[in-house]
Design an enzyme around this catalytic site. Structure first.
Site, PDB file in Angstrom:
ATOM      1  N   GLN A 134       1.652 -13.633  -6.156  1.00 43.59           N
ATOM      2  CA  GLN A 134       0.739 -12.727  -6.846  1.00 43.59           C
ATOM      3  C   GLN A 134       0.993 -11.921  -7.990  1.00 43.59           C
ATOM      4  OE1 GLN A 134      -2.102 -12.403  -5.541  1.00 43.59           O
ATOM      5  NE2 GLN A 134      -2.248 -13.421  -3.690  1.00 43.59           N
TER       6      GLN A 134
ATOM      7  N   CYS B 103     -10.573 -11.628  10.951  1.00 49.95           N
ATOM      8  CA  CYS B 103     -11.743 -11.323  11.587  1.00 49.95           C
ATOM      9  C   CYS B 103     -12.229 -12.598  12.400  1.00 49.95           C
ATOM     10  CB  CYS B 103     -12.720 -10.824  10.814  1.00 49.95           C
ATOM     11  SG  CYS B 103     -12.515  -8.978  10.230  1.00 49.95           S
TER      12      CYS B 103
END
Ligand code: PLP
Length: 683
Positions: A183, A330
């Site tokens: 990142q 999720c």
């Protein structure tokens, strides 16, 4: 236009990177190991890209910089190399990794520790509430550690690690040090040469190169074991014919980084992120950021909004064509809290409700303008649909709305003419949401009922009385919430009555003059009692619906588990379906807050209706009794909710219910069936 705010997951390919990849595939397609001119050209390309990467990453002389397939491969190679060098080292018994590392790191440690039979203890370095490593813990354990893995910046929160602090904590430690630089690439200088970092993996697809290309930095003298042996490419450190198109594309991205024009600098990105942050705070009152902005990459925002689930927010953004990611994994039914935010010790609601918004340095001012406008539109949609934590518009309630909570169903029955409503089977976890909906609608409650008499329903009634005393029923009621001495509750043209057996009460609703009820809200009542009270055409709305059936008839109540075959229309067949069924009704089953953000109609001849799954009970009877039955094509974002709707109707005996497989997400944007929101629904 799609607004892509998920750059930490992956990025699109920069046009110049695409051009370079195509050039490498179509024209300069040589194998760099070939000695002829075509091969030499390919070799020169690799050498050029590597030299640029070495300079940009400040690797210094003597270090290796290998092309890999991505960071996961780089991590494997580094972990294998480090662990292989630890064999027989009796002074070492620990492997350490940051508690918020990408899963590739702890999984690689576990895997190679097992494969090499080392039996070293693997320990997570805790992080503080800001997401930074516990340096005291590291100092305490580093003397026994053989490898320490710490990321440069976190993919979920953007939190930048204190690499200097970590380096100081490692003073005197024999540990090798892996820094996951994924990142940080293009956003944060790592000073590889100056620091004692032994291994640093990078990934091209997080910075506008295609998937399948990455880099691994290996310090001069750091132990190395090739992951792949073979033709001796990459100085025998990583065999396999090189991914030339990927390398060429990565080279073009690095050239863009170098030119100082194509990609924005950190200060510009700070400004962009600040604007996005302001738009979020304005759109979602009460929003909290899950990581300190001054300690995180200027490209990442991770936040949660009280009372709004991560899933709801993602659906909302997606409807506005804004792509964000859940800060947590999720599933369709439940959001698993983010392990990163849990490791930071954030409260459960923040860890489970997290949303991540991330941008890459190729975005420009116009893109940020549009992103901010869409974020504000998302806030407005919530306010119009009574879901915002504050400043909601008043709403008109009518008909039945279902609220689901972990398989349990609560029903709100409202009548817009008499301006009154009834609540059935509310649960304590739903009280905030229900109180909000009831306040926006502002109809007094005639009763707060329970079909089963369970304690949760009574608890919810008490909580509601504390939260919205002004809307609560003013007559005394029995233990099931039924008004004492009253035979029926009138709701406009309809009437609610009840039947009681040993299991609780069945609530029957129908037109005043009609003999058989249209709908029955059933709890645990047995089929025998039910058959005395309801007709074969009465829809039964269950108190629990784990199987996602929506409603049943008495005759198929026993077949609850049986899967009905559902008829599907593939996206590519949509136009053909419409010409074959010109009378078909297309039904958007997404929630109104998603529908509000949709585009203008692009299938102008089709007849559309908006009917969210939560309001489906209002229309099922009419669709089922229509003669002949009209073809119904349900659609939603992913095909999940529309499948439930089509399946429910099929199970109830509708022969012409279809689902758009894969949902709107798989349709080209020009073929999206959409409708304008009905202005009558908004005050
Ligand atoms: N490390 C971090 C911090 C990441 O964000 C990712 C990608 O999600 C990886 C490693 C894995 O990278 P790749 O997709 O190149 O294997």
């Amino acid at each position: 236009m799609e607004i892509y705010l998920d750059a930490n997951a992956t990025t699109p390919v920069l046009p110049q990177a695409k051009a370079a990849a195509i050039q490498a595939m179509v024209e300069d397609y040589g194998n760099p190991s070939s000695v002829h001119s075509t091969g030499l050209k390919a070799k020169a390309l690799i050498d050029g890209v590597r030299a640029r990467a070495q300079r940009l990453l400040d690797t210094g002389d003597g270090a290796s910089l290998l092309f890999t397939s991505g960071a996961t491969e780089g991590i494997q190679t580094a972990v294998l190399s480090a662990l292989n060098s630890l064999r027989g080292n009796l002074k070492i018994d620990l492997l350490l990794y940051g508690a918020t590392e990408h899963k590739a790191v702890p999984e690689a440690l576990k895997h190679w520790n097992e494969v090499l039979g080392l039996r070293l203890q693997i320990l997570a370095i805790p992080v503080d509430t800001q997401g930074r490593h516990d340096l005291a813990f590291l100092r305490q354990h580093s003397a026994r550690a053989g490898l320490v893995c710490t990321m440069a910046a976190n993919n979920e929160t953007g939190v930048i690690s204190d690499l200097d602090g970590i380096e100081a904590a490692l003073a005197g430690s024999p540990a090798l040090w892996l820094v996951d630089g994924v990142q940080a690439l293009g956003k944060l200088p790592l000073r590889l040469q100056a620091r004692r970092i032994d291994y640093a993996p990078f990934s091209g697809h997080k910075l506008y190169a295609p998937k399948g290309i990455g880099l691994l930095y290996v310090r001069a003298g750091a132990p190395f074991t090739p992951l792949m042996a073979g033709g001796g490419q990459e100085g025998s450190l990583r065999s396999g014919t090189e991914n030339m198109s990927g390398i060429a594309a990565l080279g073009a991205v690095l050239a863009a980084l170098d030119d100082g024009q194509t990609l924005r600098d950190a200060a510009t990105m700070q400004g962009f992120r600040a604007r996005l942050g302001e738009a979020l705070v304005e759109a979602f009152p009460g929003l909290v950021f899950n990581a300190p902005l001054d300690l995180s990459l200027p490209t990442t925002l991770n936040f949660a909004v009280p009372g709004l689930s991560s899933r709801l927010l993602q659906d909302l953004f997606d409807a506005a064509d804004v792509r964000v990611s859940g800060g947590s994994a999720c599933s369709a039914a439940k959001a698993a809290p983010s392990f990163v935010l849990q490791a930071m010790g954030l409260p459960d609601w923040q860890a489970a409700g997290a949303v991540r918004l991330s941008i890459g340095p190729a975005v420009d001012e116009a893109f940020i303008d549009e992103a901010c406008a869409r974020i504000r539109a998302c806030g407005e949609s919530l306010r119009r649909h009574c879901l915002s934590p504050a400043n909601n518009f008043p709403t008109i309630g009518d008909g039945i709305t279902r609220f689901m909570q972990d398989g349990a169903c609560c029903y709100l029955l409202a009548d817009s003419v008499s301006k009154s409503c009834v609540l059935i089977d509310a649960r304590p976890e739903q009280v905030c949401r229900l109180a909000q909906a009831l306040t926006c609608q502002a109809y007094p409650l005639l009763a707060v009922l329970s079909t089963t008499g369970e304690a949760e329903h009574a608890q919810a009634r008490e909580l509601l009385a504390e939260t919205i005393p002004e809307l609560m029923p003013n007559k005394p009621a029995d233990a099931l919430g039924w008004p004492l001495g009253q035979a029926a509750i009138a709701l406009g043209a309809q009437e609610l009555t009840r039947k009681i057996d040993g299991q609780g009460q069945v609530l029957l609703i129908g037109k005043l003059e009609s003999a058989t009820p249209e709908l029955a809200f059933i709890g645990l009542n047995d089929a025998e009692s039910l058959s005395a009270w309801v007709g074969s055409e009465t829809l039964l709305a269950p108190a629990r619906d784990e199987a996602q059936q929506l409603a049943l008839f008495l005759k198929n109540e026993r077949q609850a588990e049986e899967e009905a075959a559902v008829q599907q229309v593939q996206g590519a067949q949509l136009k053909a379906f419409m010409s074959y069924h010109p009378d078909a009704l297309l039904i958007d089953v997404r929630e109104p807050y998603e529908q509000f953000l949709s585009h203008t109609p692009e299938l102008p001849t089709a007849q559309m209706e908006a009917l969210p799954l939560s309001r489906m009970l209002n229309a099922m009877q009419a669709w089922l009794s229509e003669q002949p039955q009209r073809p119904l094509l349900f659609f939603c974002r992913t095909g999940n909710r529309s499948r439930q709707a089509a399946m429910a109707l099929t199970r109830l005996g509708h022969a012409q219910a279809w689902t758009l497989a894969g949902g709107l997400a798989l349709l080209p944007s020009t073929a999206r069936p959409t409708h304008q929101p009905d202005p009558a629904l908004y005050v």
